[in-house]
Every structure is written in C-alpha cells, then in structure tokens.
Design an enzyme around this catalytic site. Structure first.
Site, PDB file in Angstrom:
ATOM      1  N   GLU A 318       0.854  -1.186   0.000  1.00  0.00           N
ATOM      2  CA  GLU A 318       0.000   0.000   0.000  1.00  0.00           C
ATOM      3  C   GLU A 318       0.893   1.240   0.000  1.00  0.00           C
ATOM      4  O   GLU A 318       1.956   1.258   0.610  1.00  0.00           O
ATOM      5  CB  GLU A 318      -0.867  -0.022   1.258  1.00  0.00           C
ATOM      6  N   LYS A 379      -9.784  -0.183  -1.810  1.00  0.00           N
ATOM      7  CA  LYS A 379     -10.022  -0.484  -0.401  1.00  0.00           C
ATOM      8  C   LYS A 379     -11.471  -0.191  -0.033  1.00  0.00           C
ATOM      9  O   LYS A 379     -11.962   0.917  -0.238  1.00  0.00           O
ATOM     10  CB  LYS A 379      -9.070   0.340   0.467  1.00  0.00           C
ATOM     11  N   CYS A 430      -4.282  -3.106   4.205  1.00  0.00           N
ATOM     12  CA  CYS A 430      -3.990  -2.626   5.547  1.00  0.00           C
ATOM     13  C   CYS A 430      -4.891  -3.271   6.599  1.00  0.00           C
ATOM     14  O   CYS A 430      -4.971  -4.489   6.675  1.00  0.00           O
ATOM     15  CB  CYS A 430      -4.051  -1.101   5.584  1.00  0.00           C
TER      16      CYS A 430
END
Length: 557
Positions: A318, A379, A430
C-alpha cells in the site's frame, strides 16, 4: 505449531495458580449476602477493581510484541472471577476497568498519531467491555456458565467490529492465538470460534478456582478430622474436571489438520522502505516510489544472475506510489519500465483520484508488463478519522491535525479477487485484514495478499499485531498470505500459519519463495458468519435467562 507452544505449559500452570490466588483475594472482599447482591447491592471494592486491572494487563501481554500467549487464559479467568456473583451494573464497571487496562497498552502504537487519539480510542474500545462485564456477571449465575461467559466475548467482538463507522476489531482474543494449539480452530469456525475456545479455557480455569475455594471453605467448617477427607475429594473432583476439559480443548486443536499442499507458485514481496518514519512519510512520495522501483530492479538483476528463481508475480505494498500513475507521467513511466524489466505482473499499491477529483482511491493495481495497468481493487474499508472524516465540517474547526486529510477516501464496491498471470489473488489493504468479511470475500482466490503501510506506526506493537492477524487468516482460509509493507513488517505466511519469510522494519527487503496456491475451502469458509452470530445469540439468550431468574429471586425476597 505444537512444538512452539508445548514448552510454555509450565507458564500456564503458574498463571493458573496465580488466578486461584487472586480468587482468594476476591473471595476475601467484604460483601453482602447473596440475596443482597442479586438485588443489586454488591460493590466492586478495591480488591476486585485491582483484579480487573490485572486481568487487562495479563491479556495485553498475550499479544505481540510480548507474545506471552499462555497469559490470555489467566487474564480471562481473572476477569471472570472478578465478575462472578456481582450485580450487572458492578460487572459493567469492572469490565470497563479491565478494558482500559487492556486497550491502553495494546494500542500504544497510536501514540504516533497523538496521545489524545490513542487514549480516546482506548477508552472507547474499553466501553465495549462494560456490557460484556454486565453480561458475564449475570450468566455466572447459570449452570454451565463458562460456556455462556465465553459466548459473551464473541458477542462483544461482534459489536465492536461493526459499530460505529464499521467498527474496530483490533486486539480480539483470537489474534493472541496465532501460533498455539488453538490456532487450528480458525479453520473450523473462523476467528470468532478461536475467541470462543480461548475464553472457554479461561472460564474453565475460573470455574476450577472457585470450586477449590468452596471446598476449602467446607474443609475449614468441618468440626473434626472426619470431614476433611470428603472435603478434599470434593476439591479435587471439580478441579480435575475443569482442567481436563481445558486440556481437551487445547489438545483438540492439535488434532485439526492444517493442510499445506498446493500448486507451487514462485512469488516475490517488495519492501522498498521510506526515507523517514513518522507522520510525514506522505511528503516523501516520489522517494517512496523510487525505493520500490529500485528494489524491484535489484530483484530483476538477481533473477538474471541466477541468484533467485524468477517469480510469477510480484507484490508491492500500500502507498508504494502516492503519485497517481494514471495522471502523473513520471510515476507511470517509472512503474511501467520496472514491470517490463521484471517481466511479470506486479501488484502496485497506489493512491489515485476519483474521476470527479473530489475523493481519493486506495488501489491495488495489477500492472502487466505487456498491457500496463489493468484490473484493480479499491479499499472497501477506509479508516475513519484517518482516511475519511465523519463530521468533517465540525472536526476540522476543532482539531487542526485533521487538515492532513483534505479529501476523503472513496469506498470500494467489490472484492479484491483478481488474476495475476496464471494465479488468482485475493487482495485486502492494511487493517482490512482484521475484518472477517473482507478477508472471507477474497478467500476463494489461490493466494491472499495484504498490502499495508505501517510507516506511521513503525517500531510500535501495531505492525507485529497485524502480522499475527495475517497468520490466523492463513489458517482460517487455508491460504498462503503475502504481506507487503512499505517499511515493514513484510512477510510470507504458509497456509498453516508458519512464517516462511519475515522482514525487519525500516530496511529495504526482497522476499522470494515458492508457495502453495490452494483452491480447497475450509469449514470456516463454508460456515461464513454463522458461528459468530450463533454464539452471540447464545450469549444474549443466556443473559436474558439469567436476568429473568434474578428478577424472580428478587421478587421472592
């Protein structure tokens, strides 16, 4: 995994003895009669409050980086002992106290954002322990209460992981059990089932400790020696049953197979590193991209020289490119050139503008050497107060720190299952790895990927805790997991939770390994969220039953 935990059984035994000693202290607390307590007259008192603090600290030490995993059991046992027989409102207070003692140290990495943010989030998380404490205090009045108390933990985590703003499921009990005999239970009922089994072992220890105390009291009341033998036998039997049940749960996990066979695929994980740690890493956007380009060029050179096998796919983390490669010609050229040099698809973590320019997308882009950027994942679970601002108009006036979030991150609308060459990958970004649904949605892929950027939280406990979550997810879904972090910790995790490779923090790192790509599904995949909801409903039903019985007893007095 069995070999890792067996030497720690002595620590469990010592901790259990400590829990029994703590129960003695709790029993010594001046209290009213049972009838008075049922009517709501019980108070916490300092001894029980201190035991609640000790419970939270024990549980904290079971998590990374301390990794004293056996302490989770006496931690749970201490809290249950503290709550046993208390009124619901006292249980709520003691639960909150234990929550504060747990969440403040376990979330210490958030101090990098600010002490106020750290302590506020810890306090909010501790609030979820209040209704759980009340519920456990109620259900300990029922037969077989260790089962109902364990279900209460699952119910607490279900709510905490969803409400508000999508929840914050960090530091669940299951995430302390990522390399223990309880880990394989993840493949049966997911992370919630591991939480249940962990809490059940702790509840059984508490039950045994209370049985010992009751037997000691009976022995002390015996007027002559003739009563001591039966009292001793009465002590040994319930304790033996509880310890045998706890041992059966722990041993049962060792009997659950964790298969690792699969089609071999050679993969590479790139950790390019950042120039400086801390909150200002975003100001170094070009340097971070250049670091990942440089590391990938080094990988290509190693492949040409025969030092490592040529990977079939490469994973960047990321934020590897915070320069939008669709609109920034320099970023596009740099990425495209290095992908062509390595000659295989690269999953590029990049921030991109939405078409209207109003928001930002956190993307994992499949970049092909022939055709350039192709499929991508956005995301789906951006971080509240980190990647988007609820109540933006109000908060930006009150807290200047939020000026660092000038635009909100958009939410993705589909799962991250994508094709990279001849392999299907499932991407999460994440802290999405903490959410059951987001990972379950991509578990059909042959390999799972966690792209993350931990530069802000470097050299705190949070990166290690995130790796622990990834290890549990590998077992839960029977998949190899590739964790790519900008500055660490990056890792390659086998489907049985073993660490194949692991980086240090704040150093460039290149990981290459042949891993199994798997397509079979686990029981946890097939069950989905059903075990979690079933256990939560069980907890709610037990609490209602206990409250009804308590009301009837109060009416009769």
């Amino acid at each position: 995994m069995a070999q890792e935990i067996l030497p720690e059984r002595t620590a469990v035994a010592a901790a259990t003895a400590g829990a029994a000693g703590a129960a003695d202290q709790a029993a010594a607390v001046p209290s009213r009669s049972r009838t008075d307590r049922l009517r709501g007259g019980g108070r916490a008192g300092w001894p029980r409050t201190l035991l609640a603090v000790a419970s939270g600290l024990c549980m904290w030490l079971a998590f990374p980086p301390a990794d004293l995993t056996p302490l989770i059991f006496p931690g749970v046992a201490l809290l249950v002992l503290t709550l046993h027989g208390m009124p619901a409102r006292t249980g709520a207070w003691l639960g909150f106290v234990a929550g504060v003692a747990f969440f403040v140290p376990v979330l210490e990495g958030l101090v990098k954002i600010g002490p106020d943010a750290w302590l506020l989030l810890a306090a909010v998380q501790a609030l979820y322990f209040a209704p759980m404490g009340a519920g456990i205090a109620l259900v300990t009045r029922l037969p077989g209460w260790p089962v109902w108390a364990a279900a209460m933990w699952v119910a607490e985590e279900l709510v905490r992981g969803r409400v508000p703003f999508g929840g914050f499921p960090w530091a669940r009990l299951a995430f302390s059990q990522t390399a223990t005999p309880l880990t394989p239970y993840a493949s049966v009922g997911g992370a919630p089932f591991v939480t249940f089994m962990t809490a059940l072992v702790g509840g059984l220890l508490a039950y045994g400790a209370l049985a010992v105390l009751r037997a000691r009291r009976r022995a002390a009341r015996a007027e002559d020696g003739s009563g001591r033998g039966p009292a001793r036998r009465a002590l040994i039997k319930p304790l033996a049953v509880c310890l045998a049940a706890a041992a059966a749960i722990i041993g049962g996990g060792l009997l659950i197979p964790t298969p690792t066979a699969g089609r071999p695929v050679t993969v590479a994980v790139i950790q390019g590193n950042v120039p400086r740690l801390g909150m200002d890493f975003n100001s170094q956007r070009r340097a971070v991209l250049d670091n990942h380009v440089k590391a990938t060029r080094e990988l290509a050179a190693r492949v040409r020289s025969g030092q490592v096998a040529k990977p079939e796919l490469v994973v960047w983390p990321e934020n590897a490119s915070d320069l939008d490669p669709y609109s920034d010609p320099g970023a596009y050229t740099a990425i495209d050139a290095v992908v062509k040099e390595i000659g295989v698809p690269v999953l590029v973590g990049a921030l991109t503008d939405t078409p209207d320019g109003e928001q930002v997308e956190n993307r994992g882009i499949v970049w092909n050497p022939q055709s350039g950027p192709g499929d991508y994942y956005v995301k789906r679970h951006p971080v509240p107060f980190g990647e988007y601002l609820p109540f933006r108009d109000i908060l930006t006036r009150l807290i200047t720190r939020f000026e660092r979030i000038p635009r909100d991150f958009a939410r993705g609308t589909r799962s991250g299952v994508m094709r990279m060459g001849g392999t299907t990958i499932g991407d999460v970004i994440c802290f999405e790895v903490a959410y059951d649904k987001e990972v379950r949605d991509v578990a059909a892929a042959e390999l799972l990927v966690v792209q993350t950027n931990n530069a802000t939280y470097g050299r705190t406990s949070l990166p290690a805790q995130q790796i622990a979550m990834s290890r549990l997810r590998a077992v839960e879904h029977g998949r190899t997991i590739l964790v790519a972090a900008t500055s660490g910790i990056s890792a390659i995790v086998a489907p049985d939770g073993r660490m194949i490779d692991k980086s240090r923090e704040f150093v460039p790192d290149i990981q290459v390994a042949s891993v199994p790509a798997r397509t079979s599904t686990t029981l946890a995949d097939r069950a989905g969220a059903l075990p979690e909801w079933a256990l939560a409903v069980l907890a709610a039903g037990a609490a209602c039953w206990a409250a009804w019985l308590t009301g009837r007893k109060n009416e009769g007095n």
